[in-house]
Design an enzyme around this catalytic site. Structure first.
Site, PDB file in Angstrom:
ATOM      1  CG  HIS A 103      17.131 -35.874  -7.705  1.00  0.00           C
ATOM      2  ND1 HIS A 103      18.023 -37.743  -7.748  1.00  0.00           N
ATOM      3  CD2 HIS A 103      18.240 -35.423  -8.337  1.00  0.00           C
ATOM      4  CE1 HIS A 103      18.631 -37.797  -7.337  1.00  0.00           C
ATOM      5  NE2 HIS A 103      19.049 -36.135  -7.983  1.00  0.00           N
ATOM      6  NE  ARG A 152       4.908   1.779  -0.300  1.00  0.00           N
ATOM      7  CZ  ARG A 152       5.720   1.707   0.224  1.00  0.00           C
ATOM      8  NH1 ARG A 152       6.667   1.747   0.261  1.00  0.00           N
ATOM      9  NH2 ARG A 152       5.205   1.192   1.316  1.00  0.00           N
ATOM     10  CG  ASN A 210       2.350   0.975   4.421  1.00  0.00           C
ATOM     11  OD1 ASN A 210       3.160   1.026   4.085  1.00  0.00           O
ATOM     12  ND2 ASN A 210       1.346  -0.690   3.959  1.00  0.00           N
ATOM     13  N   GLY A 211      -0.127  -0.994   6.678  1.00  0.00           N
ATOM     14  CA  GLY A 211       0.500  -1.646   8.018  1.00  0.00           C
ATOM     15  C   GLY A 211      -0.754  -2.581   7.957  1.00  0.00           C
ATOM     16  CE  LYS A 260      11.039  -2.059  -7.225  1.00  0.00           C
ATOM     17  NZ  LYS A 260      11.447  -2.755  -7.512  1.00  0.00           N
ATOM     18  CD1 TRP A 297      -0.580  -6.237  -3.585  1.00  0.00           C
ATOM     19  CD2 TRP A 297      -0.906  -6.543  -1.208  1.00  0.00           C
ATOM     20  NE1 TRP A 297      -0.677  -7.598  -3.636  1.00  0.00           N
ATOM     21  CE2 TRP A 297      -0.563  -8.383  -2.351  1.00  0.00           C
ATOM     22  CE3 TRP A 297      -1.374  -7.253  -0.564  1.00  0.00           C
ATOM     23  CZ2 TRP A 297      -0.092  -9.082  -1.961  1.00  0.00           C
ATOM     24  CZ3 TRP A 297      -0.512  -8.418   0.400  1.00  0.00           C
ATOM     25  CH2 TRP A 297      -0.135  -9.215  -0.571  1.00  0.00           C
ATOM     26  CD  GLU A 349      15.752 -12.321 -10.429  1.00  0.00           C
ATOM     27  OE1 GLU A 349      15.366 -12.886  -9.790  1.00  0.00           O
ATOM     28  OE2 GLU A 349      15.605 -11.130 -11.090  1.00  0.00           O
ATOM     29  CD  GLU A 390       8.695 -11.068 -10.275  1.00  0.00           C
ATOM     30  OE1 GLU A 390       8.005 -11.069  -9.240  1.00  0.00           O
ATOM     31  OE2 GLU A 390      10.315 -10.946 -10.754  1.00  0.00           O
ATOM     32  CB  CYS A 402      -0.893   0.159   1.029  1.00  0.00           C
ATOM     33  SG  CYS A 402      -2.091  -1.088   1.303  1.00  0.00           S
ATOM     34  CE  LYS A 406      11.966 -10.526 -12.472  1.00  0.00           C
ATOM     35  NZ  LYS A 406      12.790  -9.964 -11.324  1.00  0.00           N
TER      36      LYS A 406
HETATM   37  C1  G6P Z   1       8.966  -7.729  -3.794  1.00  0.00           C
HETATM   38  C2  G6P Z   1       9.222  -7.281  -5.398  1.00  0.00           C
HETATM   39  C3  G6P Z   1      10.225  -8.073  -6.092  1.00  0.00           C
HETATM   40  C4  G6P Z   1      11.706  -8.069  -5.041  1.00  0.00           C
HETATM   41  C5  G6P Z   1      11.175  -8.052  -3.776  1.00  0.00           C
HETATM   42  C6  G6P Z   1      12.138  -7.672  -2.764  1.00  0.00           C
HETATM   43  O1  G6P Z   1       8.156  -9.375  -3.955  1.00  0.00           O
HETATM   44  O2  G6P Z   1       8.177  -7.466  -5.961  1.00  0.00           O
HETATM   45  O3  G6P Z   1      10.870  -7.254  -7.136  1.00  0.00           O
HETATM   46  O4  G6P Z   1      12.953  -8.583  -5.337  1.00  0.00           O
HETATM   47  O5  G6P Z   1      10.233  -7.960  -3.207  1.00  0.00           O
HETATM   48  O6  G6P Z   1      11.720  -6.482  -2.930  1.00  0.00           O
HETATM   49  P1  G6P Z   1      13.967  -5.810  -1.797  1.00  0.00           P
HETATM   50  O7  G6P Z   1      12.827  -4.563  -1.555  1.00  0.00           O
HETATM   51  O8  G6P Z   1      13.987  -6.050  -0.381  1.00  0.00           O
HETATM   52  O9  G6P Z   1      14.762  -6.520  -2.558  1.00  0.00           O
END
Ligand code: G6P
Length: 588
Positions: free
Chosen positions: A489, A27, A98-99, A583, A72, A466, A473, A2, A470
Site C-alpha cells: 500500500h 536526561r 527542569n520543566g 531518556k 535538553w 521497535e 535513534e 534536563c 532502535k
Molecule cells: C524516550 C526514551 C525511550 C523511551 C521513551 C518512553 O523517548 O528515549 O527510550 O522508550 O522515552 O519512556 P518511558 O520512561 O516512559 O518508558
C-alpha cells in the site's frame, strides 16, 4: 527532560555535582552548568557540550553548597547564556530548573517593567529574578522562594542557592525531585542514580512540597509553609549497577544484562500478579498506555493477550490518550508501561483517567517515580538503572512481565513462568560476547546505507517498529517499520536495488505470508535480512534466533539491538547519547 542536582554537605560541592551530572546526562546533554556558594560570591561555570572535570572543579572553589544542571533545550537555543544555572541580576541567587514555566512571558514583562534585564531566552530566568525581587521587598530567601512558586504556572523541579545564606532550597510540581539523605550531607536530584554512590536513603518530594536545607533539613508544604513528615525509603539499587564496568558503553552493558533482567522481571509476587490479571479479566475495557519503546512493548503485548488470553486490549500512545476520555468509565482499567515512570504524556493520561474513576496499574522500572506514586498498583520491572538513552533491557523486561500477565489471565501463570525462564537462557546465548561480534559483519555491510526497512506481521509487526526505532535513534540511518501487509500500500515504492529490509519470520501463523512479502521486496532488488529460527533461500543474510513460541518478540529484538549498537559505533555516533534525544521525556 534536563537533569538537576544540588548538594549541601561537607565535601567539595563541585566535584560531587559534576559526578552526579554525568549520571544524569541521559536526561539531556546539549549544555551544562554548575554554581557553588563561595566567598564572596557564587562561582558559576556554564558550557555547551560534554561535561568536563578537573579545571572546572578547581575554578569553582572549595564551597560545600552548590547546584548543577544538564540541559535538553526547550526554550532558547543551545548556548552558554541559555544553559543553567541562571542568576539573579545582583548575582546573589542561582537557580536550576527542569520543566516549563508556561506563563514566563507575562512574568518576564512584569519584571522588565521593574527594570530587570534578561540575559537568556529561557523561561527559567524569571525564577531567580522573582526571588531577587521578593528579597528586595524584605522577604527572607526561603519566603521569597515560596512566594515565587505561587506565581509559576507549568511544571517545575527547582533547586536554588543564595550567596549569603548557606541555605539550599528545592521544590517540585509535575517534574521529579528525589532527596538523598547522607551522613551530615544532603543530595537533591532528578533521579537517584545521581547520588547512589553516596547514599541509598531517599525521600521523594510530592507536588507542592519544598525541602529546605540549612543547618537541618525540613520538608514543607510550598503553599502553606507547614512542616510535612516524610518517610525515608531505602533503595535496593547499588553503585555497581549504575557503572559501565568493563563495557565501553552503557548500551552494550544493558543489552548484555538481559538474561539477568528478564529473570528478575518475572520474579514477581504471584498473588499480586494474579490479582492484576483478575482485574484485567473483570474490567470493561482495558487500555495499555505508553510512549516510545514502552509503547512498542505494549503493542506487542496486545497481540500476546489476544493469542493467549483471548482478551482485547486498547492500545493508545500516551500523548493521544486524552482524546479517548469519552470512553472511560469506573469499570475501565488502565495499564501504563514506562521505564522511568516520569514520561509527561503518561502522567497526563493518568490524570485524565483518574478524573473518570479509572483504576491505574503500572509497570515501572524506577521505584518511587511519579507514575508509581500515582498508580493503584505497580509491578516493578527490577531491571536496575537503565542509563543509555535507548531502551533495551527495560523493553524486554516489559515484554516478559506483560507476557506473564497474559498467561495469568487464563490461570496459566506457571506455564508462562517456565516459558520465560527458558527465554532468559536463550537471551543469555544471544548476548554472549561471541554472538555479539557476529553482528559486526552485518553492521559493516549496512553502515553506509541511507534507508532501511523492517517488516513483520502479527506480534512481529511491533518488533519491526521497535527494530526500526532502535536503528534510527542510535545510528541516524532512516529506518521504518511496517506491517508486512502494508508493504504493497505504499512502502514498496521505496525499494530499490540493494535497499536493506529486515524481515521477522517466526515460527507462527505469519510465516508463509511474511515470506511472500520478503519475496516481493527481493524481486524489486531488496537485500533481505531474515531474522528467524530457520534459514530460507530468500534471505541474503540470515540472523538465527531460537523458536520460543509466544515469547519470540523478546528474543527476536536482541540481534537488532546489537546491530543498532554496532551501526552507531561504525558510523561514529555515541550510542549512549543520541543527538536530540533524552531518556526521560518530562515535557509534553
Ligand atoms: C524516550 C526514551 C525511550 C523511551 C521513551 C518512553 O523517548 O528515549 O527510550 O522508550 O522515552 O519512556 P518511558 O520512561 O516512559 O518508558
Amino acid at each position: 527532560m534536563c537533569g538537576i542536582v544540588g548538594y549541601k554537605g561537607k565535601r567539595q560541592a563541585s566535584s560531587v555535582i559534576i559526578d552526579s551530572l554525568k549520571t544524569l546526562e541521559y536526561r539531556g546533554y546539549d549544555s551544562w552548568g554548575v554554581a557553588v556558594v563561595g566567598n564572596p560570591s557564587i562561582s558559576v561555570v556554564k558550557e555547551v557540550g560534554m561535561i568536563c572535570d578537573a579545571d572546572t572543579i578547581n575554578n569553582l572553589g572549595s564551597g560545600t553548597v552548590g547546584i548543577g544542571h544538564t540541559r535538553w533545550a526547550t526554550h532558547g537555543k543551545v548556548t552558554e547564556e541559555n544553559s543553567h544555572p541562571h542568576m539573579s541580576s545582583d548575582g546573589c541567587i542561582s537557580v536550576v530548573h527542569n520543566g516549563i514555566i508556561d506563563n514566563y512571558q507575562a512574568l518576564k514583562e512584569q519584571l522588565k517593567k521593574k527594570g530587570y534585564v534578561f540575559r537568556s531566552e529561557t523561561d527559567t530566568e524569571v525564577i531567580p529574578l522573582l526571588i531577587e525581587d521578593f528579597i528586595k521587598n524584605g522577604c527572607s530567601f526561603e519566603d521569597a522562594f515560596r512566594k515565587t512558586l505561587s506565581f509559576l504556572e507549568g511544571t517545575y523541579a527547582i533547586v536554588s542557592i543564595h550567596k549569603d545564606s548557606e541555605t539550599m532550597i528545592c521544590a517540585r510540581k509535575d517534574s521529579p525531585i528525589v532527596v538523598g539523605v547522607g551522613d551530615g550531607e544532603h543530595f537533591v536530584a532528578s533521579d537517584s542514580p545521581a547520588f547512589i554512590n553516596h547514599t541509598n536513603k531517599v525521600i521523594y518530594l510530592e507536588n507542592y512540597e519544598m525541602a529546605v536545607f540549612n543547618g537541618s533539613f525540613e520538608v514543607r508544604c510550598s503553599i502553606t509553609g507547614d512542616i510535612i513528615d516524610k518517610k525515608v525509603q531505602v533503595l535496593d539499587w547499588d553503585v555497581e549497577q549504575a557503572k559501565k564496568g568493563d563495557f565501553k558503553h552503557y548500551m552494550l552493558k544493558e543489552i548484555s544484562e538481559q538474561k539477568e533482567t528478564i529473570t528478575k522481571a518475572i520474579h514477581q509476587d504471584d498473588k499480586v500478579l494474579q490479582g492484576i490479571a483478575d482485574a484485567i479479566n473483570e474490567s470493561y475495557g482495558t487500555f495499555f498506555i505508553a510512549s516510545g519503546s514502552s509503547y512498542n512493548a505494549a503493542l506487542s503485548a496486545s497481540y500476546t493477550f489476544s493469542k493467549i488470553a483471548r482478551k482485547h486490549i486498547n492500545i493508545v500512545d500516551s500523548s493521544e490518550f486524552p482524546n479517548y476520555e469519552h470512553f472511560l468509565t469506573p469499570q475501565t482499567l488502565m495499564i501504563t508501561v514506562s521505564q522511568s515512570g516520569e514520561t509527561a504524556d503518561v502522567l497526563d493520561a493518568v490524570k485524565v483517567a483518574k478524573k473518570k474513576g479509572v483504576k491505574i496499574l503500572s509497570i515501572v522500572n524506577v521505584m518511587g517515580s511519579s507514575l508509581m506514586r500515582n498508580s493503584d498498583h505497580t509491578l516493578l520491572m527490577n531491571a536496575g538503572p537503565e542509563i543509555c538513552v535507548l531502551s533495551t533491557k527495560s523493553y524486554t523486561s516489559q515484554l516478559a512481565i506483560l507476557t506473564l500477565l497474559a498467561y495469568a489471565c487464563v490461570g496459566k501463570l506457571s506455564e508462562g513462568k517456565d516459558l520465560l525462564k527458558s527465554v532468559a537462557d536463550h537471551v543469555g546465548d544471544l548476548t554472549d560476547p561471541k554472538t555479539l561480534l557476529g553482528t559486526v559483519e552485518l553492521a559493516s555491510c549496512l553502515k553506509d546505507k541511507e534507508h532501511l526497512y523492517v517488516i513483520g506481521r502479527g506480534q512481529s509487526y511491533s518488533t519491526a517498529l521497535e527494530a526500526a526505532l532502535k536503528i534510527k535513534e542510535v545510528s541516524y540511518i532512516h529506518a521504518e517499520g511496517f506491517a508486512g501487509g502494508t508493504l504493497k500500500h505504499g512502502p514498496i515504492a521505496l525499494i530499490e536495488e540493494g535497499t536493506p529490509c529486515i524481515v521477522f519470520v517466526p515460527n507462527d501463523e505469519t510465516r508463509k505470508e511474511i515470506l511472500s512479502n520478503a519475496m516481493e521486496v527481493k524481486s524489486r532488488g531488496g537485500y533481505i535480512i531474515g531474522v528467524s529460527d530457520e534459514e530460507n533461500d530468500i534471505f541474503d543474510f540470515f540472523v538465527k534466533v531460537p523458536d520460543v513460541g509466544h515469547a519470540s518478540p523478546i528474543t527476536d529484538i536482541i540481534p537488532i539491538q546489537v546491530l543498532s549498537y554496532y551501526l552507531a559505533i561504525l558510523r561514529g555516533c555515541n550510542p549512549d547519547r543520541p543527538r536530540n534525544l533524552a531518556k526521560s521525556v518530562t515535557v509534553k
